[in-house]
Design an enzyme around this catalytic site. Sequence first.
Site, PDB file in Angstrom:
ATOM      1  CG  ASP A 131     -24.822   7.882   9.206  1.00 46.99           C
ATOM      2  OD1 ASP A 131     -23.775   7.709   8.557  1.00 46.99           O
ATOM      3  OD2 ASP A 131     -25.556   6.951   9.596  1.00 46.99           O
ATOM      4  CB  CYS A 161     -12.516  -0.158   6.244  1.00 56.70           C
ATOM      5  SG  CYS A 161     -12.331  -1.900   6.652  1.00 56.70           S
ATOM      6  CG  HIS A 260     -23.831  -5.812  46.588  1.00 54.10           C
ATOM      7  ND1 HIS A 260     -24.859  -6.136  47.458  1.00 54.10           N
ATOM      8  CD2 HIS A 260     -24.018  -4.505  46.264  1.00 54.10           C
ATOM      9  CE1 HIS A 260     -25.622  -5.082  47.663  1.00 54.10           C
ATOM     10  NE2 HIS A 260     -25.141  -4.067  46.949  1.00 54.10           N
ATOM     11  CD  GLU A 329     -25.461   2.475  45.203  1.00 53.76           C
ATOM     12  OE1 GLU A 329     -25.095   2.991  44.126  1.00 53.76           O
ATOM     13  OE2 GLU A 329     -26.415   1.692  45.294  1.00 53.76           O
TER      14      GLU A 329
END
Length: 557
Positions: A131, A161, A260, A329
Amino acid sequence: MSENSTFSTEDSSSSSYKPHASNLRRAGKKCSWASYMTNSPTLIVMIGLPARGKTYVSKKLTRYLNWIGVPTKVFNLGVYRREAVKSYKSYDFFRHDNEEAMKIRKQCALVALEDVKAYFTEESGQIAVFDATNTTRERRDMILNFAKQNAFKVFFVESVCDDPDVIAANILEVKVSSPDYPERNRENVMEDFLKRIECYKVTYQPLDPDNYDKDLSFIKVMNVGQRFLVNRVQDYIQSKIVYYLMNIHVHPRTIYLCRHGESEFNLLGKIGGDSGLSLRGKQFAQALKKFLEEQEIQDLKVWTSQLKRTIQTAESLGVTYEQWKILNEIDAGVCEEMTYSEIEQRYPEEFALRDQEKYLYRYPGGESYQDLVQRLEPVIMELERQGNVLVISHQAVMRCLLAYFLDKGADELPYLRCPLHIIFKLTPVAYGCKVETITLNVEAVDTHRDKPTHNFPKSQTPVRMRRNSFTPLSSSNTIRRPRNYSVGSRPLKPLSPLRALDMQEGADQPKTQVQQGSAQATEHLQKALEFANGHREVENVLAKHRRPSMASLTLLS
């Protein structure tokens, strides 16, 4: 004959063929970007001016790759620079004519690359993300030479950009709180950082897909995902990276995760199954409906699994919802609809092995958490693409999704707390995810099992080295999903499925189900061998008295 070895037709009858020059150039170019080894580590190199989202992409990509099981680490050059230069004064440090600073910055890059090498060779890393701005061809050529010397693959990610609003928002959100600017007011930070960007613009050389960089592997991300340009993707993992980067966005959104409502099986302590909601589970569904109405969430999408308990929870909301089978699940195989006490009594070896390494353990005839992560990858991709979403799922599924957003590893994932009747509100921010928990004040049973603290016997085979269950499967069908727990991880020694039989010698102990199943398997195997040997003896006798026909030859073969 391949296209790279095509010869001219006019010389085809001659004894000395010469390939076309164009074909030689094409072959040379192909070799220049092909990797040394298929499984070589990959160095991802970020490119772009400051405040273009490079660190955001680096951290997000690293989080995703680690979640799918590819060991990945970020090497941020700013960290190395701050170690070398303890106090940052101004943008002058980044001027291209500041020779002393240029030497320091180059030395920091070399140190970081050496750490990348150590990560690959000593820590078994698979991907490193470098980076930094890497805005000049000189710097990128230095990185390419380093990778070539060490047989590493290289994949460039350039962030471009030119939207002033996006750049300004990035500076305000991230750079104002940067360690480079301690105790400075916002106006001074903005002014200095904009001048730093101008310093980089002087020497910035974007990737050239048409000429200079046409043989490199890279993706250009323009204006935070408005457009993409992909060039020469080499392998599977690079295609995964491209796919992921083309799905993420930075628009504000909120993701809600909940289980749930409490089910009938939850009350009984049973796992799996497809039971309906309990009375308190139905109360939670109504409370969830009221909560969503109060929030007034714009364009909210609701996703559920295909199991009854999540569908009943969503039905009470009175909104449109989508059912996803991949949100079901975790499959507990032969242990479905059993309590943990029943599993421990019927399958003690399986119970102990799951406690030993829960993430890698696979239920007999079922799934592991590792399998579940692979199954849920499309859900993560869709969550990255979407706006506001509510996911009503299950405990294991919710753990996997939370682990992705919170950057949790395989050791923590199976033990993340995901109680019933609790909502997790996730808001993606610059370098991570903000988490809020919302309680709707409806009681429910606690289904969480803490990580065991007891020591396991050394004689027990580790889960990652165990290829198959010692427990007989519930059906006679022997064609089952293989239980390999890690890619490329083979047992150190052969594992006998009849190990439990050794305990019978010299001890008057009742046989366990495991031993009974193994004994039955041994008996069937012996009968099959006796039948096969007898069949061969008969054929040998017949062969002495007659010339073998085609049918008998086929039988003998």
